[in-house]
Motif scaffolding. Structure first.
Motif, short mmCIF file in Angstrom:
data_model
loop_
_atom_site.label_atom_id
_atom_site.label_comp_id
_atom_site.label_asym_id
_atom_site.label_seq_id
_atom_site.Cartn_x
_atom_site.Cartn_y
_atom_site.Cartn_z
N SER A 191 0.81 -1.22 0.00
CA SER A 191 0.00 0.00 0.00
C SER A 191 0.85 1.27 0.00
CB SER A 191 -0.92 0.02 1.23
OG SER A 191 -0.18 0.24 2.42
N LEU A 192 2.16 1.15 0.23
CA LEU A 192 3.02 2.32 0.26
C LEU A 192 3.21 2.89 -1.15
CD1 LEU A 192 5.94 1.23 2.65
CD2 LEU A 192 3.81 2.42 3.24
N THR A 193 3.27 4.19 -1.24
CA THR A 193 3.60 4.82 -2.51
C THR A 193 5.10 4.65 -2.76
OG1 THR A 193 4.11 6.97 -1.53
CG2 THR A 193 1.80 6.54 -2.13
N GLU A 194 5.55 4.97 -3.96
CA GLU A 194 6.97 4.85 -4.28
C GLU A 194 7.81 5.75 -3.37
OE1 GLU A 194 10.28 3.27 -5.99
OE2 GLU A 194 8.18 2.66 -6.30
N ARG A 195 7.33 6.96 -3.11
CA ARG A 195 8.09 7.87 -2.25
C ARG A 195 8.11 7.36 -0.80
NH1 ARG A 195 10.35 12.79 -2.65
NH2 ARG A 195 11.09 11.76 -4.55
N GLU A 196 6.99 6.83 -0.35
CA GLU A 196 6.95 6.27 1.01
C GLU A 196 7.87 5.07 1.12
OE1 GLU A 196 2.31 7.62 1.86
OE2 GLU A 196 2.79 5.53 1.33
N ARG A 197 7.98 4.30 0.05
CA ARG A 197 8.90 3.17 0.03
C ARG A 197 10.34 3.65 0.13
NH1 ARG A 197 8.00 -2.08 -1.41
NH2 ARG A 197 9.91 -3.30 -1.26
N GLU A 198 10.66 4.73 -0.57
CA GLU A 198 12.00 5.31 -0.49
C GLU A 198 12.31 5.78 0.93
OE1 GLU A 198 12.80 7.22 -4.90
OE2 GLU A 198 11.55 8.33 -3.49
N VAL A 199 11.33 6.40 1.56
CA VAL A 199 11.51 6.87 2.93
C VAL A 199 11.76 5.69 3.87
CG1 VAL A 199 10.34 7.95 4.90
CG2 VAL A 199 10.21 9.00 2.63
N LEU A 200 11.01 4.61 3.69
CA LEU A 200 11.20 3.42 4.52
C LEU A 200 12.61 2.86 4.35
CD1 LEU A 200 10.18 1.22 6.41
CD2 LEU A 200 9.20 0.04 4.42
N GLU A 201 13.09 2.82 3.12
CA GLU A 201 14.44 2.31 2.87
C GLU A 201 15.49 3.16 3.56
OE1 GLU A 201 14.84 2.16 -1.35
OE2 GLU A 201 13.35 0.57 -1.61
N LEU A 202 15.30 4.48 3.55
CA LEU A 202 16.26 5.37 4.19
C LEU A 202 16.16 5.28 5.71
CD1 LEU A 202 15.91 8.42 1.78
CD2 LEU A 202 17.87 6.88 1.99
N LEU A 203 14.96 5.07 6.23
CA LEU A 203 14.81 4.83 7.66
C LEU A 203 15.59 3.59 8.08
CD1 LEU A 203 11.01 5.48 8.33
CD2 LEU A 203 12.92 6.88 9.08
N ALA A 204 15.52 2.57 7.23
CA ALA A 204 16.21 1.31 7.52
C ALA A 204 17.72 1.48 7.55
CB ALA A 204 15.82 0.25 6.50
N GLU A 205 18.21 2.52 6.91
CA GLU A 205 19.64 2.82 6.94
C GLU A 205 20.03 3.66 8.14
OE1 GLU A 205 20.67 4.68 3.27
OE2 GLU A 205 19.97 3.00 2.02
N GLY A 206 19.03 3.98 8.99
CA GLY A 206 19.30 4.79 10.17
C GLY A 206 19.41 6.27 9.89
N ARG A 207 18.84 6.74 8.76
CA ARG A 207 18.93 8.14 8.37
C ARG A 207 17.99 9.01 9.22
NH1 ARG A 207 23.48 8.43 5.14
NH2 ARG A 207 23.49 6.65 3.71
N SER A 208 18.45 10.19 9.56
CA SER A 208 17.60 11.15 10.27
C SER A 208 16.67 11.83 9.27
CB SER A 208 18.47 12.20 10.95
OG SER A 208 19.13 13.01 9.98
N ASN A 209 15.68 12.57 9.79
CA ASN A 209 14.78 13.29 8.90
C ASN A 209 15.53 14.28 8.02
OD1 ASN A 209 12.61 11.92 9.91
ND2 ASN A 209 11.77 13.60 11.07
N ALA A 210 16.53 14.95 8.60
CA ALA A 210 17.31 15.92 7.83
C ALA A 210 18.07 15.24 6.70
CB ALA A 210 18.28 16.66 8.75
N GLU A 211 18.63 14.07 6.98
CA GLU A 211 19.38 13.33 5.95
C GLU A 211 18.44 12.84 4.85
OE1 GLU A 211 23.11 11.48 8.50
OE2 GLU A 211 21.15 10.51 8.61
N ILE A 212 17.26 12.38 5.25
CA ILE A 212 16.28 11.92 4.26
C ILE A 212 15.84 13.08 3.39
CG2 ILE A 212 13.98 10.93 3.93
CD1 ILE A 212 14.39 9.35 6.50
N ALA A 213 15.61 14.24 4.01
CA ALA A 213 15.19 15.42 3.25
C ALA A 213 16.25 15.81 2.23
CB ALA A 213 14.93 16.58 4.22
N SER A 214 17.51 15.74 2.65
CA SER A 214 18.60 16.09 1.73
C SER A 214 18.70 15.09 0.59
CB SER A 214 19.93 16.13 2.50
OG SER A 214 21.01 16.38 1.64
N ARG A 215 18.52 13.82 0.89
CA ARG A 215 18.62 12.78 -0.13
C ARG A 215 17.49 12.88 -1.15
NH1 ARG A 215 20.68 7.46 -0.12
NH2 ARG A 215 22.17 8.21 1.44
#
Length: 256
Positions: A191-215
């Motif tokens: 049910s996740l959108t492609e962008r939500e999937r990308e966010v989940l992948e970055l969360l799994a890498e231990g990325r902070s919100n700021a790092e995810i925003a930059s990526r």
């Protein structure tokens, strides 16, 4: 608002050290101490803290059992910050499943302890890169164990129960390519959108919100919205558990 903290450790010297560090920070107040899990459970009811700094190995009721009880009885408040030395990786994974909101090494600096308390107090989850690696290793080990052949290999697999559904082995390819995987993608993951999937992948890498925003070239407010939607759709408590989910369901592969 002042963050009310309960310090739980079976060593009086450790409790005293944590108290000194935390009480020195404006906006944080240690409202009580407990020497074991049973006392911690009672103290949470009596003192109504915002954060519990929880040791794991204690006599009587251990920190894992206490965490599970506190989360079951009180929900998201207080947040439980587990203080660990990583002597037992399985303790880490059990604490995640019990509902802990953060993890911190006992050899961390005073500044890191203060920051961790502030992070979990505002409803976020704290998972340092070192802890993330331990989660990944534990998830990989669980997946490897689950895929070991048994004597009843010819028997059709039974439907997983609610208590074991999260321990299903990760597929050999990321779930986004699950069309070639024998195990279907969980409905909530699909049910996740492609962008939500990308966010989940970055969360799994231990990325902070700021790092995810930059990526992703978006604002932090947008990232927070995506993280909230990911957690809601997957039925997860916080970003710590999103890391576990991602590795157990093959969103990201250990060592990738």
């Amino acid at each position: 608002m002042t963050i009310r903290v309960l310090v739980v450790d079976d060593q009086a010297l450790v409790r005293g050290g944590f108290r000194t560090i935390l009480d020195s920070e404006p906006g944080i107040e240690v409202v009580g101490e407990a020497a074991d899990g049973a006392a911690a459970i009672a103290a949470v009811t009596a003192l109504d803290p915002d954060v519990v700094c929880m040791d794991v190995q204690m006599p009587g009721v251990d920190g894992l059992t206490a965490t599970r009880r506190i989360v079951a009885e009180h929900g998201d408040r207080p947040a439980v910050l587990v203080l660990t030395t990583f002597n037992r990786e399985d303790y880490l994974f059990q604490a995640l499943e019990a509902g802990a909101s953060g993890f911190l090494l006992k050899n961390s600096s005073p500044e890191q302890l203060i920051d961790a308390v502030q992070v979990v107090a505002r409803g976020d989850a704290l998972l340092s890169p070192d802890v993330t690696r331990k989660v990944i290793q534990a998830a990989a080990a669980r997946g490897a164990t689950a895929t070991q052949p048994t004597d009843a290999a010819s028997t059709a697999p039974s439907e997983p129960s609610a208590s074991t559904a999260s321990a299903r082995p990760a597929p050999t390819a990321p779930a986004r390519h699950a069309a070639s995987d024998a195990r279907p993608v969980p409905p909530e993951l699909a049910s996740l959108t492609e962008r939500e999937r990308e966010v989940l992948e970055l969360l799994a890498e231990g990325r902070s919100n700021a790092e995810i925003a930059s990526r992703l070239w978006v604002g932090e407010a947008t990232v927070k919205t995506h993280v909230s939607k990911v957690l809601q759709k997957l039925g997860l408590r916080d970003r710590v558990h999103a890391v576990v989910y991602a590795y157990e369901h093959g969103v990201v592969q250990p060592g990738a």
